[in-house]
Scaffold this active site. Structure first.
Site, PDB file in Angstrom:
ATOM      1  N   LYS A   1       0.618  -1.251   0.163  1.00  0.00           N
ATOM      2  CA  LYS A   1       0.066   0.159   0.072  1.00  0.00           C
ATOM      3  C   LYS A   1       0.925   1.145   0.022  1.00  0.00           C
ATOM      4  O   LYS A   1       1.782   1.521   0.792  1.00  0.00           O
ATOM      5  CB  LYS A   1      -1.028   0.088   1.293  1.00  0.00           C
ATOM      6  CG  LYS A   1      -2.054   1.248   1.380  1.00  0.00           C
ATOM      7  CD  LYS A   1      -2.820   0.987   2.450  1.00  0.00           C
ATOM      8  CE  LYS A   1      -3.575   2.372   2.490  1.00  0.00           C
ATOM      9  NZ  LYS A   1      -4.557   2.039   3.777  1.00  0.00           N
TER      10      LYS A   1
ATOM     11  N   LYS B   1      -2.352  -1.512  -3.562  1.00  0.00           N
ATOM     12  CA  LYS B   1      -3.392  -0.325  -3.452  1.00  0.00           C
ATOM     13  C   LYS B   1      -2.389   0.938  -3.574  1.00  0.00           C
ATOM     14  O   LYS B   1      -1.550   0.988  -2.828  1.00  0.00           O
ATOM     15  CB  LYS B   1      -4.211  -0.355  -2.494  1.00  0.00           C
ATOM     16  CG  LYS B   1      -5.015   1.052  -2.059  1.00  0.00           C
ATOM     17  CD  LYS B   1      -5.719   0.767  -0.585  1.00  0.00           C
ATOM     18  CE  LYS B   1      -6.817   1.903  -0.634  1.00  0.00           C
ATOM     19  NZ  LYS B   1      -7.366   2.108   0.790  1.00  0.00           N
TER      20      LYS B   1
HETATM   21 ZN    ZN Z   1      -5.982   3.643   7.908  1.00  0.00          ZN
END
Ligand code: ZN
Length: 324
Positions: free
Chosen positions: A195, A248
């Site tokens: 992420k 992501k």
């Molecule tokens: Zn968070």
């Protein structure tokens, strides 16, 4: 004439031929639809930067779920937006908080629906960071305890999958141990393994009310310039017991979907994030693009890169297009 070149066009000659040789497909079963739940009644607030996406109270959520089920979507990702926020994100692990209530409501009405719980603290803390703060720093190990408690509370409320998103070191093993101790050894973990600290989350922060009140998330989320670091992050999560790996954002980081696909055998999830959605919607509303074709190319791109499933705000539209 001697053959001096290859004839690739033979396999593109007709729609039927193209269908026959098509390598990747987007199915409604691949889609995970994010939901934002708020306290109160009769609330259906459209998020200004995300046309067609709403903050829902429990009653309007019930209506929305009927539509989602009718469309054939079989998995939702839950984000709770509580009214009360504090320094430790208490509402994240309160069994009666809005997120837990929403999960119970969905599982009672639609037991077959796969409910995925976003497991983080930023929607629940008054400072908007994904963990506990000491002297301006997000403290890793103290945050892990709260994530474990949050995951257990979500599992108790009926979550089928726990999806920790806060990028603390050791978050997968901390949650695995907490779930196992509480008797939830059968609940899988879908880790936001890779992420990035990204500008593509801007509209989401309006939706979840989770904008950091100071600083940014660069001390815990990854630097957009790094790919090898993503492989180290994913390897740690696999070792700690992750069952799925999320990349992501998806679109600008599709190379990471492919890298994970080539390096790990777990199911890979691409998160087609808020700004990716907002950009498409804005251009479509201006008549500048063919929305359906743009969205379908993006999603099949995730599949081509190696994603097994896609978290996307376009899920309802895509389900309608696929059903035609
Ligand atoms: Zn968070």
């Amino acid at each position: 004439m001697a053959q001096t070149f290859d004839r690739h066009r033979r396999l593109r000659k007709s729609a039927a031929m193209r269908n026959l040789v098509r390598e990747n497909h987007v199915r409604v079963e691949d889609l995970i639809y994010p939901l934002f739940v708020v306290e109160g009644t009769g609330i259906k607030n459209e998020i200004p930067s995300m046309p067609g996406v709403y903050q829902l109270s429990l009653d309007t959520l019930a209506e929305e779920m009927k539509e989602i089920v009718a469309l054939g979507i079989q998995a939702v990702l839950m984000f709770g937006v509580p009214t009360h926020k504090d320094a430790c994100g208490t509402e994240a692990y309160n069994d009666d908080a809005i997120t837990q209530q929403a999960m119970r409501l969905i599982k009672e009405a639609h037991p077959e629906m796969i409910v995925i719980a976003d497991t983080c603290l930023c929607e629940y803390t008054d400072h908007g960071h994904c963990g506990v703060i000491h002297e301006g720093e997000v403290v890793n190990d103290e945050t892990l305890k709260l994530l474990g408690q949050t995951a257990v509370s979500q599992a108790k409320a009926g979550a089928d999958i726990i999806a920790p998103s806060n990028m603390m070191d050791g978050f997968v093993i901390a949650i695995r141990e907490a779930l196992d101790e509480a008797g939830f050894e059968h609940i899988p973990i879908m880790s936001y393994a890779v992420k990035y600290a990204s500008a593509f989350y801007g509209p989401f922060r309006d939706a979840a009310g989770s904008t950091p009140q100071f600083g940014d998330r660069k001390s815990y989320q990854m630097d957009a310039a790094n790919a090898r670091e993503g492989l180290r992050e994913a390897a740690s999560d696999v070792k700690e017991g992750a069952d799925f790996l999320i990349v992501k954002p998806g679109l600008a980081f599709m190379d990471m979907v492919l890298r994970l696909r080539e390096n790990f055998n777990l199911p890979i999830v691409a998160y087609n994030v808020s700004a990716e959605y907002s950009m498409v919607k804005a251009a479509a509303l201006n008549g500048w693009i063919d929305e359906e074709r743009i969205v379908m190319e993006t999603l099949v791109g995730f599949k081509r890169a190696g994603a097994d499933m896609i978290i996307t705000y376009h899920a309802k539209d895509v389900a309608k297009w696929l059903a035609r």
